[in-house]
Design an enzyme around this catalytic site. Structure first.
Site, PDB file in Angstrom:
ATOM      1  N   GLY A 127       0.985  -1.125  -0.059  1.00  0.00           N
ATOM      2  CA  GLY A 127      -0.027   0.076  -0.020  1.00  0.00           C
ATOM      3  C   GLY A 127       0.832   1.285   0.006  1.00  0.00           C
ATOM      4  O   GLY A 127       1.947   1.067  -0.425  1.00  0.00           O
ATOM      5  N   CYS A 128       0.343   2.418   0.650  1.00  0.00           N
ATOM      6  CA  CYS A 128       1.341   3.426   0.721  1.00  0.00           C
ATOM      7  C   CYS A 128       2.484   3.387   1.375  1.00  0.00           C
ATOM      8  O   CYS A 128       2.446   3.032   2.376  1.00  0.00           O
ATOM      9  CB  CYS A 128       0.472   4.373   1.333  1.00  0.00           C
ATOM     10  SG  CYS A 128       1.278   5.900   1.571  1.00  0.00           S
ATOM     11  N   PHE A 129       3.626   3.634   0.419  1.00  0.00           N
ATOM     12  CA  PHE A 129       4.737   3.399   1.150  1.00  0.00           C
ATOM     13  C   PHE A 129       5.375   4.271   2.290  1.00  0.00           C
ATOM     14  O   PHE A 129       6.258   3.683   3.060  1.00  0.00           O
ATOM     15  CB  PHE A 129       5.924   3.384  -0.027  1.00  0.00           C
ATOM     16  CG  PHE A 129       6.045   4.746  -0.644  1.00  0.00           C
ATOM     17  CD1 PHE A 129       5.748   6.133  -0.184  1.00  0.00           C
ATOM     18  CD2 PHE A 129       6.288   4.815  -2.014  1.00  0.00           C
ATOM     19  CE1 PHE A 129       5.955   7.423  -0.901  1.00  0.00           C
ATOM     20  CE2 PHE A 129       6.629   5.819  -2.795  1.00  0.00           C
ATOM     21  CZ  PHE A 129       6.382   7.254  -2.236  1.00  0.00           C
ATOM     22  N   TRP A 130       4.720   5.026   2.826  1.00  0.00           N
ATOM     23  CA  TRP A 130       5.171   5.839   3.975  1.00  0.00           C
ATOM     24  C   TRP A 130       4.880   5.120   5.074  1.00  0.00           C
ATOM     25  O   TRP A 130       5.795   4.906   6.084  1.00  0.00           O
ATOM     26  CB  TRP A 130       4.089   6.965   3.997  1.00  0.00           C
ATOM     27  CG  TRP A 130       4.420   8.163   3.233  1.00  0.00           C
ATOM     28  CD1 TRP A 130       5.443   8.422   2.137  1.00  0.00           C
ATOM     29  CD2 TRP A 130       3.576   9.230   2.892  1.00  0.00           C
ATOM     30  NE1 TRP A 130       5.230   9.446   1.353  1.00  0.00           N
ATOM     31  CE2 TRP A 130       4.019  10.159   1.648  1.00  0.00           C
ATOM     32  CE3 TRP A 130       2.434   9.627   3.244  1.00  0.00           C
ATOM     33  CZ2 TRP A 130       3.294  11.108   1.220  1.00  0.00           C
ATOM     34  CZ3 TRP A 130       1.668  10.759   2.728  1.00  0.00           C
ATOM     35  CH2 TRP A 130       2.123  11.490   1.957  1.00  0.00           C
TER      36      TRP A 130
END
Length: 168
Positions: A17-20
């Site tokens: 998902g979102c890499f953050w």
């Protein structure tokens, strides 16, 4: 910043998902030496400059004497819904596919076997896959360690899933 390598560290690239949030989760684990977010490509026919066909991913540099690739995959299963197709948390679309990227055949087999072992615990199909890493484009500096630098930013990853003995 990484310390001296001595030729003993390895790399693994994960997508969840979102890499953050994925980066911040792994950054907190013992054995993870460095993280770098970017866009990964698992299809050699796709132009690496076509970001619409890239996957948000995190390249991990790790010490295999402290954390194994299997344990890295275990953590990925903790923080994603492996039965969700192209969606994690509120983020939807092909950018948010889940998987573990490999660049050598020995890791491919290990990754495939680990995913297969974990998949028996699910009634629905597993969409977390072993993927061949053809290209990794590092994201710009403002995206690196984003949640460490912007702690009030939104994230779908639950950091409380890290056990005390796994934390740095």
């Amino acid at each position: 910043m990484m310390a001296a390598n001595n030729g003993e560290w390895k790399t693994a690239t994960v997508a969840g998902g979102c890499f953050w949030g994925v980066e911040e989760y792994y950054r907190r684990l013992k054995g993870i030496v460095d993280t770098e977010v970017g866009l990964a490509n698992d299809d050699e026919t796709v132009d690496p400059n076509d970001i619409d066909n890239m996957i948000e991913a995190v390249k991990l540099t790790y010490d295999p004497a402290v954390i194994s690739l299997e344990h890295i995959i275990d953590h990925l299963f903790r923080i994603v819904d492996p039965t969700s197709y192209d969606k994690q948390g509120p983020d939807q679309g092909a950018h948010y596919r889940t998987g573990v990227f490999y660049d050598n055949s020995s890791d491919k087999l290990l990754i495939e076997n680990t995913i297969a072992e974990k998949s028996v615990h699910y009634k629905q199909p597993i969409y977390l896959q072993a993927r061949n890493l053809h290209h990794f484009q590092v994201a710009d500096e403002k995206h690196q360690a984003y949640l460490a630098n912007n702690p009030s930013a939104h994230c779908h990853v639950d950091f409380s899933l890290i056990k005390d003995d796994e934390k740095k």
